[in-house]
Scaffold this motif. Sequence first.
Motif, PDB file in Angstrom:
ATOM      1  N   HIS A 247      13.001 -38.672  24.929  1.00 13.78           N
ATOM      2  CA  HIS A 247      12.175 -39.699  24.299  1.00 13.78           C
ATOM      3  C   HIS A 247      12.095 -39.482  22.787  1.00 13.78           C
ATOM      4  O   HIS A 247      12.178 -40.438  22.007  1.00 13.78           O
ATOM      5  N   LEU A 248      11.934 -38.231  22.386  1.00 15.84           N
ATOM      6  CA  LEU A 248      11.841 -37.930  20.956  1.00 15.84           C
ATOM      7  C   LEU A 248      13.157 -38.232  20.237  1.00 15.84           C
ATOM      8  O   LEU A 248      13.143 -38.688  19.094  1.00 15.84           O
ATOM      9  N   CYS A 249      14.287 -38.019  20.907  1.00 14.05           N
ATOM     10  CA  CYS A 249      15.585 -38.341  20.300  1.00 14.05           C
ATOM     11  C   CYS A 249      15.701 -39.836  20.024  1.00 14.05           C
ATOM     12  O   CYS A 249      16.197 -40.248  18.965  1.00 14.05           O
ATOM     13  N   VAL A 250      15.242 -40.660  20.976  1.00  8.68           N
ATOM     14  CA  VAL A 250      15.266 -42.113  20.780  1.00  8.68           C
ATOM     15  C   VAL A 250      14.348 -42.509  19.625  1.00  8.68           C
ATOM     16  O   VAL A 250      14.704 -43.353  18.785  1.00  8.68           O
ATOM     17  N   ILE A 251      13.176 -41.894  19.568  1.00 12.98           N
ATOM     18  CA  ILE A 251      12.227 -42.194  18.491  1.00 12.98           C
ATOM     19  C   ILE A 251      12.815 -41.811  17.137  1.00 12.98           C
ATOM     20  O   ILE A 251      12.727 -42.567  16.153  1.00 12.98           O
ATOM     21  N   LEU A 252      13.440 -40.625  17.059  1.00  9.40           N
ATOM     22  CA  LEU A 252      14.052 -40.186  15.801  1.00  9.40           C
ATOM     23  C   LEU A 252      15.214 -41.092  15.404  1.00  9.40           C
ATOM     24  O   LEU A 252      15.424 -41.350  14.209  1.00  9.40           O
ATOM     25  N   ALA A 253      15.977 -41.587  16.399  1.00  9.85           N
ATOM     26  CA  ALA A 253      17.092 -42.498  16.107  1.00  9.85           C
ATOM     27  C   ALA A 253      16.600 -43.796  15.487  1.00  9.85           C
ATOM     28  O   ALA A 253      17.361 -44.497  14.803  1.00  9.85           O
ATOM     29  N   PHE A 254      15.340 -44.134  15.711  1.00  7.98           N
ATOM     30  CA  PHE A 254      14.746 -45.336  15.105  1.00  7.98           C
ATOM     31  C   PHE A 254      14.180 -45.031  13.723  1.00  7.98           C
ATOM     32  O   PHE A 254      14.454 -45.747  12.754  1.00  7.98           O
ATOM     33  N   TYR A 255      13.408 -43.944  13.609  1.00  8.56           N
ATOM     34  CA  TYR A 255      12.680 -43.697  12.364  1.00  8.56           C
ATOM     35  C   TYR A 255      13.547 -43.101  11.257  1.00  8.56           C
ATOM     36  O   TYR A 255      13.318 -43.404  10.072  1.00  8.56           O
ATOM     37  N   ILE A 256      14.529 -42.271  11.580  1.00  5.81           N
ATOM     38  CA  ILE A 256      15.325 -41.642  10.525  1.00  5.81           C
ATOM     39  C   ILE A 256      16.139 -42.674   9.733  1.00  5.81           C
ATOM     40  O   ILE A 256      16.083 -42.684   8.493  1.00  5.81           O
ATOM     41  N   PRO A 257      16.909 -43.583  10.390  1.00  2.73           N
ATOM     42  CA  PRO A 257      17.602 -44.613   9.588  1.00  2.73           C
ATOM     43  C   PRO A 257      16.634 -45.532   8.843  1.00  2.73           C
ATOM     44  O   PRO A 257      16.925 -45.958   7.722  1.00  2.73           O
ATOM     45  N   ALA A 258      15.489 -45.838   9.482  1.00  2.66           N
ATOM     46  CA  ALA A 258      14.498 -46.696   8.815  1.00  2.66           C
ATOM     47  C   ALA A 258      13.988 -46.037   7.544  1.00  2.66           C
ATOM     48  O   ALA A 258      13.880 -46.684   6.488  1.00  2.66           O
ATOM     49  N   PHE A 260      15.502 -43.631   5.815  1.00  6.45           N
ATOM     50  CA  PHE A 260      16.607 -43.532   4.857  1.00  6.45           C
ATOM     51  C   PHE A 260      16.789 -44.853   4.108  1.00  6.45           C
ATOM     52  O   PHE A 260      16.932 -44.872   2.881  1.00  6.45           O
ATOM     53  N   THR A 261      16.791 -45.968   4.865  1.00  4.01           N
ATOM     54  CA  THR A 261      16.975 -47.287   4.244  1.00  4.01           C
ATOM     55  C   THR A 261      15.838 -47.598   3.274  1.00  4.01           C
ATOM     56  O   THR A 261      16.062 -48.096   2.159  1.00  4.01           O
ATOM     57  N   PHE A 262      14.615 -47.293   3.685  1.00  3.74           N
ATOM     58  CA  PHE A 262      13.439 -47.540   2.842  1.00  3.74           C
ATOM     59  C   PHE A 262      13.528 -46.750   1.537  1.00  3.74           C
ATOM     60  O   PHE A 262      13.316 -47.299   0.443  1.00  3.74           O
ATOM     61  N   LEU A 263      13.867 -45.460   1.628  1.00  4.29           N
ATOM     62  CA  LEU A 263      13.926 -44.618   0.440  1.00  4.29           C
ATOM     63  C   LEU A 263      15.137 -44.948  -0.430  1.00  4.29           C
ATOM     64  O   LEU A 263      15.049 -44.898  -1.660  1.00  4.29           O
ATOM     65  N   ALA A 264      16.267 -45.302   0.194  1.00  8.22           N
ATOM     66  CA  ALA A 264      17.482 -45.599  -0.572  1.00  8.22           C
ATOM     67  C   ALA A 264      17.298 -46.814  -1.468  1.00  8.22           C
ATOM     68  O   ALA A 264      17.826 -46.855  -2.589  1.00  8.22           O
ATOM     69  N   HIS A 265      16.561 -47.818  -1.006  1.00  5.86           N
ATOM     70  CA  HIS A 265      16.331 -49.018  -1.810  1.00  5.86           C
ATOM     71  C   HIS A 265      15.514 -48.694  -3.053  1.00  5.86           C
ATOM     72  O   HIS A 265      15.701 -49.315  -4.108  1.00  5.86           O
ATOM     73  N   ARG A 266      14.613 -47.735  -2.951  1.00  2.00           N
ATOM     74  CA  ARG A 266      13.676 -47.485  -4.042  1.00  2.00           C
ATOM     75  C   ARG A 266      14.051 -46.283  -4.899  1.00  2.00           C
ATOM     76  O   ARG A 266      13.795 -46.279  -6.102  1.00  2.00           O
ATOM     77  N   LEU A 282      23.213 -49.731  11.361  1.00  8.68           N
ATOM     78  CA  LEU A 282      23.029 -48.905  12.562  1.00  8.68           C
ATOM     79  C   LEU A 282      21.564 -48.857  12.978  1.00  8.68           C
ATOM     80  O   LEU A 282      21.254 -48.720  14.167  1.00  8.68           O
ATOM     81  N   TYR A 283      20.668 -48.987  12.013  1.00 11.03           N
ATOM     82  CA  TYR A 283      19.233 -49.021  12.304  1.00 11.03           C
ATOM     83  C   TYR A 283      18.881 -50.189  13.223  1.00 11.03           C
ATOM     84  O   TYR A 283      17.964 -50.085  14.052  1.00 11.03           O
ATOM     85  N   LEU A 284      19.622 -51.302  13.110  1.00  4.37           N
ATOM     86  CA  LEU A 284      19.373 -52.460  13.968  1.00  4.37           C
ATOM     87  C   LEU A 284      20.195 -52.435  15.249  1.00  4.37           C
ATOM     88  O   LEU A 284      19.984 -53.283  16.125  1.00  4.37           O
ATOM     89  N   LEU A 285      21.139 -51.491  15.348  1.00  4.45           N
ATOM     90  CA  LEU A 285      22.033 -51.453  16.512  1.00  4.45           C
ATOM     91  C   LEU A 285      21.831 -50.231  17.398  1.00  4.45           C
ATOM     92  O   LEU A 285      21.845 -50.347  18.629  1.00  4.45           O
ATOM     93  N   ALA A 286      21.685 -49.057  16.778  1.00 10.30           N
ATOM     94  CA  ALA A 286      21.629 -47.821  17.571  1.00 10.30           C
ATOM     95  C   ALA A 286      20.408 -47.754  18.492  1.00 10.30           C
ATOM     96  O   ALA A 286      20.570 -47.501  19.696  1.00 10.30           O
ATOM     97  N   PRO A 287      19.188 -47.990  18.004  1.00 10.17           N
ATOM     98  CA  PRO A 287      18.041 -47.913  18.925  1.00 10.17           C
ATOM     99  C   PRO A 287      18.113 -48.928  20.077  1.00 10.17           C
ATOM    100  O   PRO A 287      17.887 -48.541  21.234  1.00 10.17           O
ATOM    101  N   PRO A 288      18.436 -50.216  19.828  1.00 10.07           N
ATOM    102  CA  PRO A 288      18.558 -51.147  20.961  1.00 10.07           C
ATOM    103  C   PRO A 288      19.623 -50.743  21.968  1.00 10.07           C
ATOM    104  O   PRO A 288      19.497 -51.054  23.156  1.00 10.07           O
ATOM    105  N   MET A 289      20.689 -50.059  21.503  1.00 14.74           N
ATOM    106  CA  MET A 289      21.719 -49.595  22.433  1.00 14.74           C
ATOM    107  C   MET A 289      21.264 -48.357  23.198  1.00 14.74           C
ATOM    108  O   MET A 289      21.479 -48.232  24.406  1.00 14.74           O
ATOM    109  N   LEU A 290      20.604 -47.423  22.501  1.00 16.60           N
ATOM    110  CA  LEU A 290      20.227 -46.152  23.110  1.00 16.60           C
ATOM    111  C   LEU A 290      19.035 -46.267  24.053  1.00 16.60           C
ATOM    112  O   LEU A 290      18.977 -45.556  25.072  1.00 16.60           O
ATOM    113  N   ASN A 291      18.077 -47.137  23.719  1.00 15.81           N
ATOM    114  CA  ASN A 291      16.837 -47.197  24.506  1.00 15.81           C
ATOM    115  C   ASN A 291      17.078 -47.445  25.989  1.00 15.81           C
ATOM    116  O   ASN A 291      16.585 -46.684  26.835  1.00 15.81           O
ATOM    117  N   PRO A 292      17.824 -48.495  26.380  1.00 18.56           N
ATOM    118  CA  PRO A 292      18.028 -48.709  27.822  1.00 18.56           C
ATOM    119  C   PRO A 292      18.848 -47.607  28.477  1.00 18.56           C
ATOM    120  O   PRO A 292      18.648 -47.300  29.653  1.00 18.56           O
TER     121      PRO A 292
END
Length: 313
Positions: A247-258, A260-266, A282-292
């Motif tokens: 469960h934590l791996c799925v959560i990290l797969a969502f928050y880490i790219p998010a 990174f993207t947030f900090l990279a813009h600023r 990948l932030y919009l693709l990896a979590p939806p693929m991994l979750n199920p």
Amino acid sequence: MSCPNSSSHSQPDVFLLVGIPGLEEAQFWIAFPFFIMYVIAVLGNVIVLFIIKTEPSLHEPMYLFLAMLAITDLVLSTSSVPKMLGIFWLGSREIGFHACLAQMFFVHAFSSVESGVFMAMALDRYVAICCPLRHSSILSIPAIVTIGSLVLARGVLLVSPFSFLAHGLPFGQSCLIPHSYCEHMAVVKLVCGDTRVNVIYGLFVAFMVVGFDVLLISMSYAMILQAVLRLPSTDARLKAFSTCASHLCVILAFYIPALFTFLAHRFGHNVPHHIHIIIANLYLLAPPMLNPIVYGVKTKQIRERVLRIAQKK
């Protein structure tokens, strides 16, 4: 590049999405793994929803939250990936001004919803492990509906101002968005006027959503860890650790790219732009693929139902 059918300092009729800046020649091939991930995400989440709906024994808090996650993943990926593939394969880079604002709303609102569902699922695991006798009374069906409604309302209410604020901004002649979809800061950077309100509000929403959710998720899993370490059976501890780790791996797969993207813009001015955009995709693709996949494989009832369906065919 000048926007077609637009005057200086006005709303453009269309934006032009670049795709992955610097990799325009390779986009055609990059689209294939993205397409495969999208197909897996759609099929996986549809199967999870079908099994939860048709199996009465799965009408329990954890599975209802999993159904919410599946719906969120379908909306999040479908709001961006088809257009992304159109850019990569067909060169269909144009997106209308209002369509761009709508895509911006769905991407950010349902990212917030997904974060909220992860938080709700962490709280569910905490109650199930630390207060098992009160689990059904604390997380009753009305309580689950209330939590889901609040998570959705939070996403809609916090993200709606992104589109409203952007709608009233003066855009210049350039309408080229160096991105694969209409991300908030990528659009705001095309504005000719003062964007401090947009930037500050974006920071506020990020800290309100991610900060609050990550704090509660961390507290929930810390208390779950304490409870698991007190279990007398080694097998029980290992099973609980295995479930929590996935469960934590799925959560990290969502928050880490998010993050990174947030900090990279600023702040990530030295980050290669194509790396930033690929991770944002990948932030919009990896979590939806991994979750199920993760929740389906780790959940005995869902796994057994899938096997029964496969055997019948």
